[in-house]
Design a protein around this motif. Structure first.
Motif, mmCIF file in Angstrom:
data_model
loop_
_atom_site.group_PDB
_atom_site.id
_atom_site.type_symbol
_atom_site.label_atom_id
_atom_site.label_comp_id
_atom_site.label_asym_id
_atom_site.label_seq_id
_atom_site.Cartn_x
_atom_site.Cartn_y
_atom_site.Cartn_z
ATOM 1 N N MET A 1 23.037 32.150 33.777
ATOM 2 C CA MET A 1 23.757 31.669 34.943
ATOM 3 C C MET A 1 22.827 30.805 35.779
ATOM 4 S SD MET A 1 24.918 34.106 38.072
ATOM 5 C CE MET A 1 23.418 34.230 39.011
ATOM 6 N N THR A 2 23.190 29.576 36.013
ATOM 7 C CA THR A 2 22.409 28.676 36.846
ATOM 8 C C THR A 2 23.156 28.450 38.149
ATOM 9 O OG1 THR A 2 21.506 27.580 34.904
ATOM 10 C CG2 THR A 2 21.331 26.412 36.966
ATOM 11 N N ALA A 3 22.451 28.647 39.268
ATOM 12 C CA ALA A 3 23.065 28.472 40.587
ATOM 13 C C ALA A 3 23.258 26.994 40.888
ATOM 14 C CB ALA A 3 22.180 29.123 41.647
ATOM 15 N N ASP A 4 24.259 26.699 41.697
ATOM 16 C CA ASP A 4 24.472 25.338 42.177
ATOM 17 C C ASP A 4 23.696 25.200 43.481
ATOM 18 O OD1 ASP A 4 25.324 22.868 42.996
ATOM 19 O OD2 ASP A 4 27.379 23.488 43.424
ATOM 20 N N LEU B 1 18.658 21.914 49.818
ATOM 21 C CA LEU B 1 18.200 22.686 50.967
ATOM 22 C C LEU B 1 18.867 24.062 50.923
ATOM 23 C CD1 LEU B 1 16.458 22.692 53.455
ATOM 24 C CD2 LEU B 1 18.369 21.757 54.734
ATOM 25 N N VAL B 2 18.072 25.099 50.778
ATOM 26 C CA VAL B 2 18.602 26.448 50.624
ATOM 27 C C VAL B 2 18.457 27.194 51.943
ATOM 28 C CG1 VAL B 2 18.452 28.592 49.303
ATOM 29 C CG2 VAL B 2 17.897 26.423 48.205
ATOM 30 N N ARG B 3 19.586 27.656 52.475
ATOM 31 C CA ARG B 3 19.605 28.374 53.754
ATOM 32 C C ARG B 3 20.051 29.813 53.534
ATOM 33 N NH1 ARG B 3 21.460 23.256 55.033
ATOM 34 N NH2 ARG B 3 20.443 22.276 56.811
ATOM 35 N N SER B 4 19.483 30.693 54.330
ATOM 36 C CA SER B 4 19.909 32.091 54.315
ATOM 37 C C SER B 4 21.186 32.244 55.132
ATOM 38 C CB SER B 4 18.821 32.986 54.931
ATOM 39 O OG SER B 4 18.766 32.800 56.342
ATOM 40 N N ALA B 5 21.738 33.415 55.072
ATOM 41 C CA ALA B 5 22.809 33.773 56.001
ATOM 42 C C ALA B 5 22.192 33.860 57.403
ATOM 43 C CB ALA B 5 23.405 35.125 55.610
ATOM 44 N N VAL C 1 17.636 34.065 48.279
ATOM 45 C CA VAL C 1 17.420 32.963 47.335
ATOM 46 C C VAL C 1 17.095 33.512 45.948
ATOM 47 C CG1 VAL C 1 16.002 30.954 46.769
ATOM 48 C CG2 VAL C 1 16.723 31.354 49.138
ATOM 49 N N PHE C 2 16.210 34.482 45.875
ATOM 50 C CA PHE C 2 15.822 35.012 44.572
ATOM 51 C C PHE C 2 16.996 35.704 43.881
ATOM 52 C CE2 PHE C 2 11.849 33.374 45.341
ATOM 53 C CZ PHE C 2 10.887 33.771 44.426
ATOM 54 N N GLU C 3 17.919 36.252 44.645
ATOM 55 C CA GLU C 3 19.126 36.807 44.031
ATOM 56 C C GLU C 3 19.935 35.682 43.381
ATOM 57 O OE1 GLU C 3 22.773 39.877 44.947
ATOM 58 O OE2 GLU C 3 21.087 39.761 46.331
ATOM 59 N N ARG C 4 20.028 34.540 44.047
ATOM 60 C CA ARG C 4 20.727 33.376 43.453
ATOM 61 C C ARG C 4 20.004 32.860 42.216
ATOM 62 N NH1 ARG C 4 21.903 28.910 47.754
ATOM 63 N NH2 ARG C 4 22.890 27.973 45.923
ATOM 64 N N ALA D 1 14.444 28.489 33.787
ATOM 65 C CA ALA D 1 15.432 27.409 33.866
ATOM 66 C C ALA D 1 16.051 27.336 35.257
ATOM 67 C CB ALA D 1 16.508 27.595 32.803
ATOM 68 N N ASN D 2 16.311 28.480 35.871
ATOM 69 C CA ASN D 2 16.855 28.504 37.231
ATOM 70 C C ASN D 2 15.858 27.937 38.234
ATOM 71 O OD1 ASN D 2 19.191 29.638 36.260
ATOM 72 N ND2 ASN D 2 18.706 31.712 36.911
ATOM 73 N N LEU D 3 14.572 28.287 38.070
ATOM 74 C CA LEU D 3 13.532 27.728 38.933
ATOM 75 C C LEU D 3 13.449 26.211 38.757
ATOM 76 C CD1 LEU D 3 10.811 30.471 38.421
ATOM 77 C CD2 LEU D 3 11.909 29.912 40.608
#
Length: 165
Positions: free
Chosen positions: A1-4, A9-13, A44-47, A136-138
């Motif tokens: 599973m690859t995240a979109d 820019l990755v933001r937390s809740a 982020v690491f969960e994604r 691959a996700n990284l």
């Protein structure tokens, strides 16, 4: 599973500074900045595929090897904050990333954190290579963030520069 990763820019809740995190100076105690940064990292690491299920199902996790926090503007009780994460680099066993902690409504910068994490085989309690899917996700995250450029505050070090007298 690859995240979109969208624009990269990755933001937390949004998180809220709790009353009991305020120290005798009347601002957020330095330990709780790390709680906020760590909460944002976990999201982020969960994604990336390395949440609690990763530990249970695959017997691996990630540990912090080094961290450098800069405190730029005070946070007070009740303030809403959001963390951002930018992957600066990674190799077969490590991830180097930079975070910012910002006021969620006003967008001013409160603190930065630069961190090196290690992938760990939990049974052996030793650093181990990322599995191919996680690597691959990284790589996908790094690709999505390639246009962001290196953060200005990344790579800072602590020292006292002596002035000539």
């Amino acid at each position: 599973m690859t995240a979109d990763w969208g624009d990269g820019l990755v933001r937390s809740a949004v998180m809220t500074v709790k009353d009991d995190w305020i120290d005798y100076n009347g601002h957020l105690n330095m330990a709780y900045y790390n709680v906020l940064f760590d909460t944002a990292v976990d999201q982020v690491f969960e994604r990336l595929g390395m949440g609690p299920e990763y530990l249970k199902e695959r017997g691996a996790s990630f540990f912090t090897a080094e961290v450098h926090v800069c405190y730029l503007r005070e946070l007070s009780a009740g303030m809403p904050v959001v963390g951002t994460l930018q992957l600066l680099d990674f190799d077969s066993k490590r991830a180097h990333f930079f975070q910012e902690l910002r006021h969620a409504d006003e967008d001013w910068l409160s603190a930065t954190s630069e961190q090196m994490s290690l992938h760990v085989d939990m049974a052996a309690r030793k650093v181990a290579p990322w599995p191919e899917d996680i690597r691959a996700n990284l790589a996908a995250l790094a690709g999505a963030q390639a246009a962001l450029g290196r953060p200005e505050r990344a790579g800072r070090r602590i020292e006292i520069v002596k002035k000539a007298t």
